[in-house]
Write a protein that holds these residues in place. Structure first.
Motif, PDB file in Angstrom:
ATOM      1  N   LEU A   1       0.857  -1.185   0.000  1.00 57.84           N
ATOM      2  CA  LEU A   1       0.000   0.000   0.000  1.00 57.84           C
ATOM      3  C   LEU A   1       0.892   1.234   0.000  1.00 57.84           C
ATOM      4  CD1 LEU A   1      -1.931  -2.273   1.132  1.00 57.84           C
ATOM      5  CD2 LEU A   1      -3.160  -0.433   2.289  1.00 57.84           C
ATOM      6  N   SER A   2       0.783   2.042  -1.064  1.00 58.35           N
ATOM      7  CA  SER A   2       1.568   3.270  -1.139  1.00 58.35           C
ATOM      8  C   SER A   2       0.917   4.352  -0.288  1.00 58.35           C
ATOM      9  CB  SER A   2       1.708   3.727  -2.592  1.00 58.35           C
ATOM     10  OG  SER A   2       0.453   4.125  -3.112  1.00 58.35           O
ATOM     11  N   HIS A   3       1.582   5.478  -0.132  1.00 55.82           N
ATOM     12  CA  HIS A   3       1.150   6.543   0.777  1.00 55.82           C
ATOM     13  C   HIS A   3      -0.327   6.908   0.567  1.00 55.82           C
ATOM     14  CE1 HIS A   3       5.269   7.308   2.109  1.00 55.82           C
ATOM     15  NE2 HIS A   3       5.629   7.121   0.857  1.00 55.82           N
ATOM     16  N   GLY A   4      -1.107   6.803   1.653  1.00 59.55           N
ATOM     17  CA  GLY A   4      -2.502   7.220   1.615  1.00 59.55           C
ATOM     18  C   GLY A   4      -3.486   6.180   1.131  1.00 59.55           C
ATOM     19  N   ALA A   5      -3.023   5.025   0.683  1.00 63.29           N
ATOM     20  CA  ALA A   5      -3.929   3.998   0.151  1.00 63.29           C
ATOM     21  C   ALA A   5      -4.728   3.340   1.276  1.00 63.29           C
ATOM     22  CB  ALA A   5      -3.144   2.944  -0.610  1.00 63.29           C
ATOM     23  N   GLN A   6      -5.991   2.973   0.957  1.00 64.59           N
ATOM     24  CA  GLN A   6      -6.853   2.289   1.920  1.00 64.59           C
ATOM     25  C   GLN A   6      -7.535   1.122   1.219  1.00 64.59           C
ATOM     26  OE1 GLN A   6      -9.109   4.548   4.718  1.00 64.59           O
ATOM     27  NE2 GLN A   6      -8.076   6.467   4.240  1.00 64.59           N
ATOM     28  N   ALA A   7      -7.375  -0.070   1.795  1.00 61.00           N
ATOM     29  CA  ALA A   7      -7.917  -1.263   1.143  1.00 61.00           C
ATOM     30  C   ALA A   7      -8.473  -2.234   2.175  1.00 61.00           C
ATOM     31  CB  ALA A   7      -6.826  -1.954   0.319  1.00 61.00           C
ATOM     32  N   LEU A   8      -9.554  -2.908   1.781  1.00 55.85           N
ATOM     33  CA  LEU A   8     -10.183  -3.958   2.583  1.00 55.85           C
ATOM     34  C   LEU A   8     -10.217  -5.221   1.738  1.00 55.85           C
ATOM     35  CD1 LEU A   8     -13.436  -3.696   4.717  1.00 55.85           C
ATOM     36  CD2 LEU A   8     -12.987  -5.669   3.246  1.00 55.85           C
ATOM     37  N   LEU A   9      -9.619  -6.298   2.241  1.00 57.82           N
ATOM     38  CA  LEU A   9      -9.591  -7.564   1.522  1.00 57.82           C
ATOM     39  C   LEU A   9     -10.252  -8.654   2.345  1.00 57.82           C
ATOM     40  CD1 LEU A   9      -7.004  -5.907   0.391  1.00 57.82           C
ATOM     41  CD2 LEU A   9      -6.305  -8.126  -0.500  1.00 57.82           C
ATOM     42  N   THR A  10     -10.989  -9.517   1.661  1.00 58.71           N
ATOM     43  CA  THR A  10     -11.614 -10.657   2.307  1.00 58.71           C
ATOM     44  C   THR A  10     -11.625 -11.822   1.335  1.00 58.71           C
ATOM     45  OG1 THR A  10     -13.552 -11.398   3.580  1.00 58.71           O
ATOM     46  CG2 THR A  10     -13.973 -10.051   1.621  1.00 58.71           C
ATOM     47  N   THR A  11     -12.161 -12.956   1.767  1.00 60.69           N
ATOM     48  CA  THR A  11     -12.261 -14.147   0.922  1.00 60.69           C
ATOM     49  C   THR A  11     -13.709 -14.608   0.874  1.00 60.69           C
ATOM     50  OG1 THR A  11     -11.755 -15.578   2.815  1.00 60.69           O
ATOM     51  CG2 THR A  11      -9.906 -14.867   1.440  1.00 60.69           C
ATOM     52  N   PRO A  12     -14.126 -15.245  -0.221  1.00 57.79           N
ATOM     53  CA  PRO A  12     -15.529 -15.644  -0.349  1.00 57.79           C
ATOM     54  C   PRO A  12     -15.893 -16.914   0.389  1.00 57.79           C
ATOM     55  CG  PRO A  12     -14.332 -16.222  -2.331  1.00 57.79           C
ATOM     56  CD  PRO A  12     -13.372 -15.459  -1.467  1.00 57.79           C
ATOM     57  N   SER A  13     -14.899 -17.677   0.830  1.00 62.98           N
ATOM     58  CA  SER A  13     -15.199 -18.942   1.501  1.00 62.98           C
ATOM     59  C   SER A  13     -14.036 -19.335   2.399  1.00 62.98           C
ATOM     60  CB  SER A  13     -15.463 -20.052   0.470  1.00 62.98           C
ATOM     61  OG  SER A  13     -14.311 -20.251  -0.345  1.00 62.98           O
ATOM     62  N   ALA A  14     -14.271 -20.349   3.210  1.00 59.66           N
ATOM     63  CA  ALA A  14     -13.225 -20.845   4.099  1.00 59.66           C
ATOM     64  C   ALA A  14     -12.125 -21.524   3.298  1.00 59.66           C
ATOM     65  CB  ALA A  14     -13.817 -21.836   5.107  1.00 59.66           C
ATOM     66  N   GLY A  15     -10.900 -21.433   3.816  1.00 62.84           N
ATOM     67  CA  GLY A  15      -9.799 -22.193   3.238  1.00 62.84           C
ATOM     68  C   GLY A  15      -9.735 -23.565   3.884  1.00 62.84           C
ATOM     69  N   ARG A  16      -9.167 -24.519   3.172  1.00 62.95           N
ATOM     70  CA  ARG A  16      -9.078 -25.885   3.690  1.00 62.95           C
ATOM     71  C   ARG A  16      -7.658 -26.417   3.492  1.00 62.95           C
ATOM     72  NH1 ARG A  16     -14.229 -25.018   2.221  1.00 62.95           N
ATOM     73  NH2 ARG A  16     -15.902 -26.090   3.355  1.00 62.95           N
ATOM     74  N   VAL A  17      -7.173 -27.112   4.499  1.00 60.77           N
ATOM     75  CA  VAL A  17      -5.871 -27.763   4.407  1.00 60.77           C
ATOM     76  C   VAL A  17      -6.114 -29.254   4.599  1.00 60.77           C
ATOM     77  CG1 VAL A  17      -3.517 -27.846   5.261  1.00 60.77           C
ATOM     78  CG2 VAL A  17      -4.810 -25.715   5.447  1.00 60.77           C
ATOM     79  N   TYR A  18      -6.004 -30.015   3.495  1.00 59.42           N
ATOM     80  CA  TYR A  18      -6.287 -31.443   3.544  1.00 59.42           C
ATOM     81  C   TYR A  18      -5.146 -32.215   4.207  1.00 59.42           C
ATOM     82  CZ  TYR A  18      -9.886 -30.160   0.151  1.00 59.42           C
ATOM     83  OH  TYR A  18     -10.952 -29.568  -0.462  1.00 59.42           O
ATOM     84  N   ARG A  19      -5.448 -33.423   4.628  1.00 65.18           N
ATOM     85  CA  ARG A  19      -4.442 -34.200   5.346  1.00 65.18           C
ATOM     86  C   ARG A  19      -3.230 -34.485   4.471  1.00 65.18           C
ATOM     87  NH1 ARG A  19      -8.481 -38.460   5.418  1.00 65.18           N
ATOM     88  NH2 ARG A  19      -8.079 -40.038   3.828  1.00 65.18           N
ATOM     89  N   SER A  20      -2.090 -34.605   5.125  1.00 70.87           N
ATOM     90  CA  SER A  20      -0.832 -34.782   4.426  1.00 70.87           C
ATOM     91  C   SER A  20      -0.596 -36.249   4.100  1.00 70.87           C
ATOM     92  CB  SER A  20       0.309 -34.222   5.279  1.00 70.87           C
ATOM     93  OG  SER A  20       1.509 -34.209   4.557  1.00 70.87           O
ATOM     94  N   ASP A  21       0.465 -36.503   3.337  1.00 75.74           N
ATOM     95  CA  ASP A  21       0.798 -37.880   2.959  1.00 75.74           C
ATOM     96  C   ASP A  21       1.734 -38.489   3.999  1.00 75.74           C
ATOM     97  OD1 ASP A  21       3.176 -36.605   2.486  1.00 75.74           O
ATOM     98  OD2 ASP A  21       3.003 -36.642   0.304  1.00 75.74           O
ATOM     99  N   LEU A  22       2.206 -39.678   3.724  1.00 75.99           N
ATOM    100  CA  LEU A  22       3.051 -40.380   4.686  1.00 75.99           C
ATOM    101  C   LEU A  22       4.379 -39.672   4.912  1.00 75.99           C
ATOM    102  CD1 LEU A  22       2.443 -44.092   3.605  1.00 75.99           C
ATOM    103  CD2 LEU A  22       1.427 -42.851   5.520  1.00 75.99           C
ATOM    104  N   ALA A  23       4.804 -38.865   3.927  1.00 74.93           N
ATOM    105  CA  ALA A  23       6.075 -38.149   4.047  1.00 74.93           C
ATOM    106  C   ALA A  23       5.945 -36.910   4.913  1.00 74.93           C
ATOM    107  CB  ALA A  23       6.591 -37.760   2.656  1.00 74.93           C
TER     108      ALA A  23
END
Length: 289
Positions: free
Chosen positions: A75-97
Motif C-alpha cells: 500500500l503506497s502513501h494514503g492507500a486504503q484497502a479492505l480484503l476478504t475471501t468468499p469462503s473458508a480455506g481448507r488444508v487437507y491431510r498430508s501424505d506419509l512423508a
C-alpha cells in the motif's frame, strides 16, 4: 463441489499473487496484480466511494501436500484497502512423508495507509501438516485491522485432530521494530488440545488484532456490547477475551463455532473501525451470500 481428501490430486501448487494499491484522486486503485498459479482477485468494488474492497480467490478451494500459497500486498502513501475471501480455506491431510502445506500473507504499509485483512476461517483437516503465517510491516502512522481463525478438524463430520500439526505465526512491526510476535503450534493428539491452559477441548481458535489503543472505558464498553450480542443470539458456550498489548488491541475466541467467531469479530470490527480510520462499518457484500 469441493473434493473429499482422498479424491484430491497429489499434484501440488506453488501459487502466489502480488497486489499493489495506490491512492489516486478520489479513491484507492489496484495498480498492479501479478499472479502465478491458482490465486486470483475479482474486480475492485467501491461501496464507500474511495476505499478499495477486493475479494481474494483460490479456485481449488483447498491445499494438498506440498502446496504453498503466498499473498504479498503493498500500500503506497494514503492507500486504503479492505480484503476478504468468499469462503473458508481448507488444508487437507498430508501424505506419509508429512509434506507440509503452507500459506502466508505479507504486507507492506507506507505512511498514511490503512489495511483491513478480514478472511474467512482456515479449516485444518485431521492429519494435515499446515503452516500459516501473517506478517505486516508498517511505516509511520499506517494502520491495520486483521484476523486469523483456525479450525482444527471437522467436528460436524465426526473428525477431531488426533494427528497432524498446525503452526500459526502473527508478526507486526512498525518502522522495523516488532510490536507483536506470536507463534502457536497445535499438534494432533497432544495434551495441549484438552488442557485448560490450551484449547480446553475446543476446536476453533481466533485472533483479531488492530493497531489502536483502547482506554479502560472503551474496553468495558466493548466487553459489555459483545456480551449482549452473544446473549441475544443464544450462541454456543465459548471463551472470549479482549486486551490491550501496548499499541495493539487484541480479541481472542476459543470455542467450537467458526461462524460465531467470525460474526463476533465482525461486530468488534464495526466498533473499532471508526477509531482505526474514521469510517463507519461497511461490510463487504460477499459476507451476505
Amino acid at each position: 463441489m469441493i473434493p473429499a481428501p482422498d479424491e484430491v490430486s497429489s499434484k501440488s501448487w506453488r501459487a502466489s499473487i502480488e497486489l499493489m494499491f495506490e491512492a489516486r484522486v478520489g479513491r484507492t486503485d489496484l495498480v498492479r496484480s501479478r499472479h502465478k498459479g491458482p490465486l486470483r482477485v475479482q474486480r475492485a468494488f467501491y461501496p464507500e466511494g474511495d476505499c478499495c474492497h477486493l475479494y481474494l480467490l483460490h479456485p481449488p478451494g483447498g491445499m494438498v501436500p506440498g502446496d504453498d500459497l503466498r499473498v504479498a500486498l503493498g500500500l503506497s502513501h494514503g492507500a486504503q484497502a479492505l480484503l476478504t475471501t468468499p469462503s473458508a480455506g481448507r488444508v487437507y491431510r498430508s501424505d506419509l512423508a508429512k509434506t507440509a502445506q503452507s500459506q502466508g500473507i505479507s504486507a507492506e504499509l507506507l505512511t498514511g495507509t490503512c489495511l483491513e485483512w478480514l478472511p474467512q476461517e482456515t479449516i485444518v483437516y485431521e492429519g494435515a501438516e499446515a503452516e500459516l503465517s501473517n506478517r505486516f510491516d508498517l511505516q509511520g502512522d499506517a494502520s491495520l485491522c486483521a484476523w486469523d481463525i483456525v479450525v482444527l478438524g471437522r467436528r460436524a463430520s465426526g473428525e477431531g485432530f488426533s494427528k497432524g500439526r498446525c503452526l500459526q505465526k502473527i508478526e507486526i512491526s512498525r518502522d522495523g521494530i516488532p510490536i507483536l510476535h506470536e507463534r502457536t503450534e497445535w499438534r494432533g493428539g497432544s495434551a495441549m488440545l484438552d488442557a485448560p491452559w490450551g484449547m480446553n477441548g475446543m476446536s476453533v481458535s481466533g485472533t483479531l488484532f488492530a493497531t489502536l489503543q483502547c482506554d479502560q472505558g472503551r474496553m468495558d464498553s466493548l466487553r459489555e456490547g459483545l456480551a449482549e450480542l452473544i446473549a441475544s443470539r443464544g450462541w454456543l458456550p465459548a471463551e472470549w477475551g479482549l486486551s490491550q498489548k501496548r499499541d495493539i488491541f487484541l480479541a481472542r475466541y476459543l470455542g467450537n463455532s467458526p461462524e460465531q467467531c467470525r460474526k463476533g469479530f465482525i461486530w468488534l470490527w464495526s466498533q473499532l473501525r471508526p477509531l482505526l480510520n474514521g469510517r463507519a462499518a461497511c461490510p463487504p457484500r460477499i459476507w451476505n451470500t
